[in-house]
Design a protein around this motif. Sequence first.
Motif, short mmCIF file in Angstrom:
data_model
loop_
_atom_site.label_atom_id
_atom_site.label_comp_id
_atom_site.label_asym_id
_atom_site.label_seq_id
_atom_site.Cartn_x
_atom_site.Cartn_y
_atom_site.Cartn_z
N ASP A 43 0.83 -1.21 0.00
CA ASP A 43 0.00 0.00 0.00
C ASP A 43 0.86 1.26 0.00
OD1 ASP A 43 -2.25 -1.60 0.07
OD2 ASP A 43 -2.36 -1.58 2.25
N TRP A 44 1.94 1.24 0.77
CA TRP A 44 2.86 2.38 0.76
C TRP A 44 3.49 2.56 -0.63
CZ3 TRP A 44 2.91 6.33 3.68
CH2 TRP A 44 2.60 6.24 5.03
N LEU A 45 3.82 1.46 -1.29
CA LEU A 45 4.40 1.55 -2.63
C LEU A 45 3.42 2.19 -3.61
CD1 LEU A 45 6.21 -1.92 -2.84
CD2 LEU A 45 7.31 0.33 -2.79
N LEU A 46 2.14 1.86 -3.47
CA LEU A 46 1.13 2.48 -4.33
C LEU A 46 1.06 3.98 -4.07
CD1 LEU A 46 -1.24 2.38 -6.31
CD2 LEU A 46 -2.73 1.85 -4.37
N ILE A 47 1.06 4.38 -2.81
CA ILE A 47 1.00 5.80 -2.48
C ILE A 47 2.21 6.54 -3.03
CG2 ILE A 47 1.08 7.46 -0.56
CD1 ILE A 47 -0.54 5.43 1.07
N ILE A 48 3.39 5.96 -2.88
CA ILE A 48 4.61 6.58 -3.40
C ILE A 48 4.54 6.74 -4.91
CG2 ILE A 48 7.10 6.25 -3.72
CD1 ILE A 48 7.10 4.85 -0.96
N CYS A 49 4.06 5.71 -5.61
CA CYS A 49 3.96 5.77 -7.07
C CYS A 49 2.96 6.84 -7.51
CB CYS A 49 3.54 4.41 -7.63
SG CYS A 49 4.82 3.14 -7.55
N LEU A 50 1.83 6.94 -6.80
CA LEU A 50 0.84 7.96 -7.14
C LEU A 50 1.39 9.37 -6.93
CD1 LEU A 50 -2.39 6.35 -5.63
CD2 LEU A 50 -1.91 6.73 -8.05
N LEU A 51 2.08 9.56 -5.81
CA LEU A 51 2.68 10.88 -5.54
C LEU A 51 3.76 11.22 -6.57
CD1 LEU A 51 3.01 10.77 -1.64
CD2 LEU A 51 1.41 12.14 -3.00
N SER A 91 4.05 -14.51 -7.84
CA SER A 91 3.07 -14.21 -6.79
C SER A 91 3.47 -12.97 -6.02
CB SER A 91 2.94 -15.39 -5.82
OG SER A 91 4.15 -15.62 -5.14
N TYR A 92 2.49 -12.42 -5.29
CA TYR A 92 2.70 -11.29 -4.37
C TYR A 92 2.26 -11.76 -2.99
CZ TYR A 92 3.24 -8.38 -8.53
OH TYR A 92 3.67 -7.83 -9.72
N PRO A 93 3.18 -12.32 -2.22
CA PRO A 93 2.79 -13.01 -0.98
C PRO A 93 2.40 -12.09 0.18
CG PRO A 93 5.17 -13.04 -1.24
CD PRO A 93 4.62 -12.44 -2.49
N GLU A 94 2.78 -10.82 0.13
CA GLU A 94 2.52 -9.94 1.25
C GLU A 94 1.08 -9.43 1.24
OE1 GLU A 94 5.50 -6.92 1.81
OE2 GLU A 94 7.04 -8.15 0.85
N GLU A 95 0.63 -8.95 2.41
CA GLU A 95 -0.73 -8.43 2.55
C GLU A 95 -0.82 -7.00 2.04
OE1 GLU A 95 -3.34 -10.18 3.51
OE2 GLU A 95 -2.08 -11.97 3.75
N GLY A 96 -2.06 -6.58 1.76
CA GLY A 96 -2.27 -5.21 1.32
C GLY A 96 -3.74 -4.93 1.11
N TYR A 97 -4.18 -3.71 1.39
CA TYR A 97 -5.57 -3.33 1.19
C TYR A 97 -5.88 -3.12 -0.30
CZ TYR A 97 -5.95 -2.53 6.21
OH TYR A 97 -5.96 -2.69 7.57
N PHE A 98 -4.93 -2.51 -1.00
CA PHE A 98 -5.17 -2.15 -2.40
C PHE A 98 -4.64 -3.25 -3.31
CE2 PHE A 98 -4.82 1.86 -0.06
CZ PHE A 98 -6.04 2.44 -0.39
N LYS A 99 -5.37 -4.36 -3.32
CA LYS A 99 -5.05 -5.50 -4.18
C LYS A 99 -6.31 -5.90 -4.94
CE LYS A 99 -2.17 -8.70 -2.70
NZ LYS A 99 -1.56 -9.79 -1.90
N ILE A 100 -6.13 -6.37 -6.15
CA ILE A 100 -7.23 -6.86 -6.95
C ILE A 100 -6.88 -8.25 -7.45
CG2 ILE A 100 -6.31 -5.59 -8.96
CD1 ILE A 100 -9.17 -5.50 -10.05
N PHE A 101 -7.68 -9.24 -7.06
CA PHE A 101 -7.43 -10.63 -7.40
C PHE A 101 -6.02 -11.07 -7.00
CE2 PHE A 101 -10.59 -9.18 -10.59
CZ PHE A 101 -11.66 -9.96 -10.17
N SER A 107 1.69 -2.64 -8.82
CA SER A 107 2.40 -3.41 -9.84
C SER A 107 2.21 -2.84 -11.23
CB SER A 107 1.94 -4.87 -9.81
OG SER A 107 0.57 -4.97 -10.16
N GLY A 108 1.05 -2.22 -11.49
CA GLY A 108 0.84 -1.61 -12.80
C GLY A 108 1.82 -0.50 -13.10
N PHE A 109 2.31 0.16 -12.04
CA PHE A 109 3.27 1.25 -12.25
C PHE A 109 4.63 0.73 -12.73
CE2 PHE A 109 0.31 3.63 -9.56
CZ PHE A 109 0.29 4.83 -10.25
N MET A 110 4.93 -0.53 -12.48
CA MET A 110 6.19 -1.09 -12.98
C MET A 110 6.17 -1.17 -14.50
SD MET A 110 7.30 -3.90 -10.11
CE MET A 110 5.76 -4.82 -10.11
#
Length: 272
Positions: A43-51, A91-101, A107-110
């Motif tokens: 989730d932090w990675l998503l926030i960083i990418c958005l910023l 796979s993405y083994p870690e937990e996160g709120y902002f995940k889809i399936f 990951s889309g930002f990569m």
Amino acid sequence: MRSLKQLVHFGWVQTLSCLFPVVIFASLAITKILPLPYLSRYDWLLIICLLMQWWMVYSRLETLDELKVITVFHLIGLALEVFKTHMGSWSYPEEGYFKIFGVPLYSGFMYASVASYLCQAWRRMKVELVKWPSYYLVVPLAAAIYFNFFTHHYLIDMRWWLSGIVMIVFWKSWVTYEVNGTGYRMPLAFSFVLIGFFIWIAENIATFFGAWEYPNQNDAWSLVHLGKVSSWLLLVIVSFLIVATLKQVKGDYSTKMRMEENNNIPGGGKCL
């Protein structure tokens, strides 16, 4: 000395063009070593990418047109990620709120970072295409390469056939670019190979910092198989073809609009 200066300048331009990927790698490393509070790492990675994306547009390092292209790549990459994780490719083994399936949205930002690099380098180095093939060849080829990432799980893997077709279609194509005012050129197919190889290196760095995991990396990190270069090569080709086609379409549209404006301006018609 001039060659050395040109090489340094080329490296500097490449570094500026890779700003988005560098931020992603730095974020992966920092969040791996120093866990951040309140939210999960994904989730932090998503926030960083958005910023970072907001800042690049706000500071005009990226244009709104480039943002549109990057958004397209984000959606294309996210769809591929959802399918590949479902098939067990990684796979993405870690937990996160902002995940889809099971796939974190960051990951889309990569994938978007690849498009960001292409757009940035294209503009900074004044890239032009020589003997670019017809849209009727480029668009179906890009679509076939992309869909092969899905269909090879059920049908025959066409990656090597598609790679051969790419070499044939772009055999006479060149890319020209400028470094500090001096023009250079390179076979387009060779540029695909170079970018694909460096993305494979980046993939090793990303998996080392836990961006995702391949099945052989569940117990301990290991080098990504060299065969993955072919996959990244094809993905780079798809990325380049999409960016190039959009730029060609926009260029043709801009030329058409200028011609119409000239025809509508008194005295600005066709010269006899």
